[in-house]
Design a protein around this motif. Sequence first.
Motif, PDB file in Angstrom:
ATOM      1  N   UNK A  17      -3.540   0.167  -4.863  1.00  0.00           N
ATOM      2  CA  UNK A  17      -3.479  -1.121  -4.161  1.00  0.00           C
ATOM      3  C   UNK A  17      -3.543  -0.938  -2.647  1.00  0.00           C
ATOM      4  N   UNK A  18      -2.970   0.141  -2.138  1.00  0.00           N
ATOM      5  CA  UNK A  18      -2.930   0.382  -0.696  1.00  0.00           C
ATOM      6  C   UNK A  18      -4.028   1.340  -0.233  1.00  0.00           C
ATOM      7  N   UNK A  19      -5.000   1.578  -1.114  1.00  0.00           N
ATOM      8  CA  UNK A  19      -6.193   2.385  -0.787  1.00  0.00           C
ATOM      9  C   UNK A  19      -5.836   3.809  -0.339  1.00  0.00           C
ATOM     10  N   UNK A  20      -4.978   4.442  -1.101  1.00  0.00           N
ATOM     11  CA  UNK A  20      -4.621   5.845  -0.885  1.00  0.00           C
ATOM     12  C   UNK A  20      -4.108   6.126   0.536  1.00  0.00           C
ATOM     13  N   UNK A  21      -2.896   5.680   0.850  1.00  0.00           N
ATOM     14  CA  UNK A  21      -2.332   5.994   2.168  1.00  0.00           C
ATOM     15  C   UNK A  21      -2.144   7.489   2.381  1.00  0.00           C
ATOM     16  N   UNK A  22      -2.255   8.294   1.310  1.00  0.00           N
ATOM     17  CA  UNK A  22      -2.165   9.756   1.441  1.00  0.00           C
ATOM     18  C   UNK A  22      -3.229  10.298   2.390  1.00  0.00           C
ATOM     19  N   UNK A  23      -4.351   9.589   2.498  1.00  0.00           N
ATOM     20  CA  UNK A  23      -5.434  10.089   3.356  1.00  0.00           C
ATOM     21  C   UNK A  23      -5.075   9.998   4.843  1.00  0.00           C
ATOM     22  N   UNK A  24      -3.999   9.274   5.162  1.00  0.00           N
ATOM     23  CA  UNK A  24      -3.544   9.163   6.547  1.00  0.00           C
ATOM     24  C   UNK A  24      -2.379  10.113   6.840  1.00  0.00           C
ATOM     25  N   UNK A  25      -2.252  11.159   6.015  1.00  0.00           N
ATOM     26  CA  UNK A  25      -1.101  12.044   6.127  1.00  0.00           C
ATOM     27  C   UNK A  25      -1.025  12.731   7.486  1.00  0.00           C
ATOM     28  N   UNK A  26      -2.135  13.220   7.989  1.00  0.00           N
ATOM     29  CA  UNK A  26      -2.109  13.913   9.270  1.00  0.00           C
ATOM     30  C   UNK A  26      -1.700  12.970  10.400  1.00  0.00           C
ATOM     31  N   UNK A  27      -2.202  11.741  10.366  1.00  0.00           N
ATOM     32  CA  UNK A  27      -1.778  10.738  11.342  1.00  0.00           C
ATOM     33  C   UNK A  27      -0.283  10.494  11.246  1.00  0.00           C
ATOM     34  N   UNK A  28       0.223  10.442  10.022  1.00  0.00           N
ATOM     35  CA  UNK A  28       1.647  10.220   9.790  1.00  0.00           C
ATOM     36  C   UNK A  28       2.487  11.364  10.348  1.00  0.00           C
ATOM     37  N   UNK A  43      14.889   1.846   8.228  1.00  0.00           N
ATOM     38  CA  UNK A  43      15.060   0.570   8.918  1.00  0.00           C
ATOM     39  C   UNK A  43      15.676   0.736  10.300  1.00  0.00           C
ATOM     40  N   UNK A  44      16.378   1.847  10.538  1.00  0.00           N
ATOM     41  CA  UNK A  44      17.043   2.061  11.830  1.00  0.00           C
ATOM     42  C   UNK A  44      16.133   2.725  12.857  1.00  0.00           C
ATOM     43  N   UNK A  45      14.911   3.065  12.478  1.00  0.00           N
ATOM     44  CA  UNK A  45      14.023   3.817  13.369  1.00  0.00           C
ATOM     45  C   UNK A  45      13.482   2.959  14.516  1.00  0.00           C
ATOM     46  N   UNK A  46      13.312   3.595  15.663  1.00  0.00           N
ATOM     47  CA  UNK A  46      12.679   2.932  16.806  1.00  0.00           C
ATOM     48  C   UNK A  46      11.172   2.977  16.600  1.00  0.00           C
ATOM     49  N   UNK A  47      10.616   1.870  16.194  1.00  0.00           N
ATOM     50  CA  UNK A  47       9.188   1.820  15.883  1.00  0.00           C
ATOM     51  C   UNK A  47       8.640   0.451  16.259  1.00  0.00           C
ATOM     52  N   UNK A  48       7.419   0.424  16.725  1.00  0.00           N
ATOM     53  CA  UNK A  48       6.877  -0.832  17.234  1.00  0.00           C
ATOM     54  C   UNK A  48       6.356  -1.757  16.137  1.00  0.00           C
ATOM     55  N   UNK A  49       6.066  -1.208  14.947  1.00  0.00           N
ATOM     56  CA  UNK A  49       5.643  -2.073  13.841  1.00  0.00           C
ATOM     57  C   UNK A  49       5.959  -1.396  12.509  1.00  0.00           C
ATOM     58  N   UNK A  50       5.997  -2.149  11.418  1.00  0.00           N
ATOM     59  CA  UNK A  50       6.405  -1.601  10.122  1.00  0.00           C
ATOM     60  C   UNK A  50       5.543  -0.459   9.616  1.00  0.00           C
ATOM     61  N   UNK A  51       4.248  -0.509   9.897  1.00  0.00           N
ATOM     62  CA  UNK A  51       3.338   0.481   9.317  1.00  0.00           C
ATOM     63  C   UNK A  51       3.520   1.849   9.949  1.00  0.00           C
ATOM     64  N   UNK A  52       3.832   1.901  11.239  1.00  0.00           N
ATOM     65  CA  UNK A  52       4.071   3.196  11.882  1.00  0.00           C
ATOM     66  C   UNK A  52       5.222   3.925  11.188  1.00  0.00           C
TER      67      UNK A  52
END
Length: 460
Positions: A34-45, A285-294
């Motif tokens: 459903x999320x189009x394989x977010x595993x492919x963004x592993x290096x970005x993560x 949820x406690x992380x300093x992040x500018x948006x949920x996806x990051x």
Amino acid sequence: MEQLNQWIAEISSFLWGWPMIILLLGTHIFLTVRLKFPQRKLWTAIKLSVKKDKNAAGEVSQFGALATALAATIGTGNIIGVATAVALGGPGAVLWCWLTGFFGISTKYAEGLLAVKYRVKTSNGKTLGGPMYALERGLGWRKMAIAFSVFTVLASFGIGSTVQANAIATMTQESYAVSPAISGLVLCALLAAVVLGGIKGIARVCSVLVPFMALFYVIGCIVILIVNGAYIWPAIQLIVQSAFTPQAAGGGLAGTTVIMAARYGIARGLFSNESGLGSAPIMAAAAQTRNPVRQALVSSTGTFWDTVFICALTGMVIVSSILAYPDISYDNGATLTKMAFSKIPYIGTPLLTFGLMTFAFSTTLGWELYGERAMAYLSGKRWIYAFQIVYIISVFFGAVMNLNIVWNLSDCMNALMAIPNLLSLLFLSGMLVHETRKYLWRDRLDRDMEETEIREIEDK
């Protein structure tokens, strides 16, 4: 008590049977597609996990949140658990464990996304979130959110404090003849020094402890693989073959089937990385992040490091050692693990003992925070201090007591946590797609979350 323990063990076996395995693995695969394989963004993560969003809302850095979540998940499941899967299901269990981790990356991504999307900010600057807030704010399931929080608090006293303290006390007694009571008192003191410093203190300790302990363990595994160098490729072949065809690597593993390999490999993989359990998003949820996806991407790396990397490395160590020393006993996971590390001259056994002790202590820290935040959802800040004191004291009792019944109760609570969390992921999958399209698929990871999306509540 024996009858009660047997009854609880039967409930635990039922809860963690094939229905739960199918639900968890099915959710992993569904979200991956459903999320189009977010595993492919592993290096970005991975790159995002070491960056700071200093001006973003949150209490701790993204790495601090990840390290604390890893502190709670990297533990005996990565060491003894993998060896147990091999002992019961054969070498093929390693591949099934690895595949579970690969698909579980998507679920951990989804959990992190919902944790930030539905988190709330208190009047004194705390950010609270997790499956209970997603259930209430996203689906309107207040009663389910309360149930999840209750199960989390109860589980924290099992898998978090008493069980881990017992493991540490047992190891120190067997290895160095230290009284469990002394071990319990020392653990109480160490835990109090960290926990009473709040979430930032826990995150700071975990940010140092997790990379340190993981590095030492990985180095130990690499040394063993160098010693077993001639058996690495045969071990890989055996793992793949055994995952799909009945194989035996030795007398103790004879009779293992494909179904057994899949069952034990999937179960241990799910249990080790906690993807779908609902615990890690409480910290995300406690992380300093500018948006949920990051933060979702950062959270997803936890499953990669825990299962895809460390569990796979452990599996290779175990299977290559089985091939290298065919005359050893395959009775249980602990025996296999001790045998493998004993092949490192002089420091092998102390290294394993140190690794297990630090992993267990870090798990205690992570689960204290999970229980504390669940208690905050149930009662506000009124009972937080009382929870911390009881949690610290429970560590001492865990060190000196027989905990067979607690192990089984913990397994039950973990399963009961997973069910409402998985339901929230499935019923909010449309929201997951919407947020992923908004920030990830349209290449807007640097975009800030809108202020209107952050709900502020009174700190009661």
